[in-house]
Design a protein around this motif. Structure first.
Motif, PDB file in Angstrom:
ATOM      1  N   PRO A 109      -2.794  -2.146   2.765  1.00 38.51           N
ATOM      2  CA  PRO A 109      -1.796  -1.188   2.283  1.00 38.51           C
ATOM      3  C   PRO A 109      -1.553  -0.096   3.334  1.00 38.51           C
ATOM      4  O   PRO A 109      -2.472   0.259   4.079  1.00 38.51           O
ATOM      5  N   ALA A 110      -0.336   0.426   3.380  1.00 37.85           N
ATOM      6  CA  ALA A 110       0.024   1.415   4.411  1.00 37.85           C
ATOM      7  C   ALA A 110      -0.878   2.638   4.318  1.00 37.85           C
ATOM      8  O   ALA A 110      -1.017   3.233   3.254  1.00 37.85           O
ATOM      9  N   ILE A 151      -0.219   2.679  -6.282  1.00 37.55           N
ATOM     10  CA  ILE A 151       0.758   2.339  -5.243  1.00 37.55           C
ATOM     11  C   ILE A 151       1.970   1.710  -5.940  1.00 37.55           C
ATOM     12  O   ILE A 151       1.808   0.819  -6.781  1.00 37.55           O
ATOM     13  N   PRO A 152       3.185   2.219  -5.631  1.00 41.53           N
ATOM     14  CA  PRO A 152       4.359   1.755  -6.392  1.00 41.53           C
ATOM     15  C   PRO A 152       4.708   0.290  -6.132  1.00 41.53           C
ATOM     16  O   PRO A 152       4.329  -0.286  -5.097  1.00 41.53           O
ATOM     17  N   ASP A 153       5.445  -0.279  -7.073  1.00 43.71           N
ATOM     18  CA  ASP A 153       5.927  -1.655  -6.934  1.00 43.71           C
ATOM     19  C   ASP A 153       6.713  -1.803  -5.641  1.00 43.71           C
ATOM     20  O   ASP A 153       7.375  -0.858  -5.193  1.00 43.71           O
ATOM     21  N   GLY A 154       6.629  -2.985  -5.067  1.00 45.17           N
ATOM     22  CA  GLY A 154       7.406  -3.261  -3.856  1.00 45.17           C
ATOM     23  C   GLY A 154       6.631  -2.965  -2.581  1.00 45.17           C
ATOM     24  O   GLY A 154       6.999  -3.401  -1.499  1.00 45.17           O
ATOM     25  N   GLU A 155       5.534  -2.202  -2.692  1.00 50.64           N
ATOM     26  CA  GLU A 155       4.735  -1.902  -1.496  1.00 50.64           C
ATOM     27  C   GLU A 155       3.504  -2.805  -1.448  1.00 50.64           C
ATOM     28  O   GLU A 155       3.069  -3.325  -2.476  1.00 50.64           O
ATOM     29  N   ILE A 156       2.962  -2.972  -0.239  1.00 51.86           N
ATOM     30  CA  ILE A 156       1.708  -3.738  -0.118  1.00 51.86           C
ATOM     31  C   ILE A 156       0.623  -3.038  -0.940  1.00 51.86           C
ATOM     32  O   ILE A 156       0.462  -1.815  -0.827  1.00 51.86           O
ATOM     33  N   GLY A 157      -0.051  -3.798  -1.776  1.00 49.56           N
ATOM     34  CA  GLY A 157      -1.118  -3.207  -2.592  1.00 49.56           C
ATOM     35  C   GLY A 157      -0.609  -2.621  -3.900  1.00 49.56           C
ATOM     36  O   GLY A 157      -1.348  -1.885  -4.571  1.00 49.56           O
TER      37      GLY A 157
END
Ligand code: HEM
Length: 301
Positions: free
Chosen positions: A70-71, A158-164
């Motif tokens: 994740p970022a 972590i919001p939907d659409g992001e890694i993790g």
């Protein structure tokens, strides 16, 4: 929003085990993946039935499990100056076991440790408990400004659409209290250290709120956006050695860096949180706690 590990949001447990494991240097990725997956699978039946189990991993371990990063995920780095520094103790796997039955938690903690034997060593074990009406051992209510109900997921995940997505960035720190000098202060002075009243946890008015109070230093905004966390800390210890196991969940890892910089006096104003005169962080770890789906994807079919 993808489904998180439910134990993150179960509040009010009377007993807590915080377990930090270090991977053995020699562990091959295939064995790591197989044994972590087997441990998660073995504990699946227990989770949510009176015992809550939350898993989290360091950046390095998550990579070794062959999962996308994740970022912003990174190891914890020391922050502060001289003897007022939050140290790093980055370990590999974090397991938080909590529930009302200390006996069931104990059995579960023992089982986790057994299941990870051969790939990871238990390096820190802290037993937490609820003190009075959710107070820190200083006597102040901890959690007043925590987000409530639906707001908790927005802050923590972590919001939907992001890694993790559906996972969470976690900070854990064991803080050792020096209660004698704190309790020696008159109550009005203690309230200036925290920034809230002791009896009812009412925030001090702006005119009397010191710039080095804990509330002043931890209520951080970035471009007008409050850097909120979902905190799950509880007290630990006995008469000789005691403090707070600080534990928080956030949708962004950078929020911790910003708040810790403000607490440890490394922001432009150079002001340090007065709480650090009465409590010392002994450890510091950043973790990624994956969503339930992603956690169970580690289990072999
Ligand atoms: C010895 C360690 C600590 C103790 C005893 C402590 C205790 C407290 C207390 C009593 C409050 C006020 C009531 C509340 O809103 O919950 C508070 C607020 C807060 N603390 Fe801590 N805390 C500690 C460390 C930390 C750390 C390490 C962080 C973050 C990295 C942190 C972040 C916050 C935040 C974000 C708030 C809410 C501020 C606001 O918006 O008003 N705390 N803490």
């Amino acid at each position: 929003m993808s489904n998180p590990q439910p134990g993150i949001f179960v509040e009010g447990s009377r007993s807590h085990f915080f377990l930090e494991y270090q991977l053995l240097d020699t562990v091959a990725p295939a064995l790591l993946q197989q044994q972590v997956g087997a441990a998660i699978a073995a504990l699946r039946q227990r989770d949510g039935r009176g015992v809550n189990i939350v898993w989290a991993f360091s950046a390095d371990c998550w990579q070794r499990l062959d999962k996308p990063q994740p970022a912003g995920l990174k190891p914890f780095q020391p922050i502060g100056q001289g003897d007022k520094t939050a140290p790093a103790s980055q370990r590999s796997i974090f397991v938080w076991v909590h529930g009302d039955s200390h006996s069931d938690n104990f059995d579960t903690a023992l089982r986790v440790t057994g299941l990870l034997e051969g790939i990871a060593r238990l390096e820190l074990e802290v037993n937490g408990f609820v003190y009075k009406d959710s107070r820190d051992l200083t006597g102040f209510i901890d959690g007043t400004e925590n987000p409530k109900e639906q707001g908790r997921q927005k802050v923590a995940l972590i919001p939907d659409g992001e890694i993790g997505a559906g996972g969470s960035f976690v900070l854990s720190q064991q803080w050792q209290h020096q209660l004698k000098p704190f309790h020696a202060l008159p109550e009005a002075e203690q309230e200036k250290v925290i920034g809230r009243t002791k009896a009812d946890s009412i925030e001090l008015d702006d005119e009397v709120m010191p710039e080095d109070s804990h509330v002043s230093r931890s209520d951080v905004k970035l471009d007008g956006v409050a850097q909120k966390l979902y905190r799950r800390s509880v007290p630990y210890g006995g008469v000789r050695d005691h403090g707070l196991y600080f534990l928080a969940f956030s949708c962004e890892l950078e929020r911790y860096d910003r708040i810790l910089a403000s607490m440890f006096g490394t922001t432009d104003d150079g002001v340090r949180d007065r709480i650090t005169d009465f409590s010392t962080p002994l450890t510091g770890n950043y973790w990624f706690s994956p969503s339930r789906d992603e956690l169970y994807s580690l289990v072999a079919d």
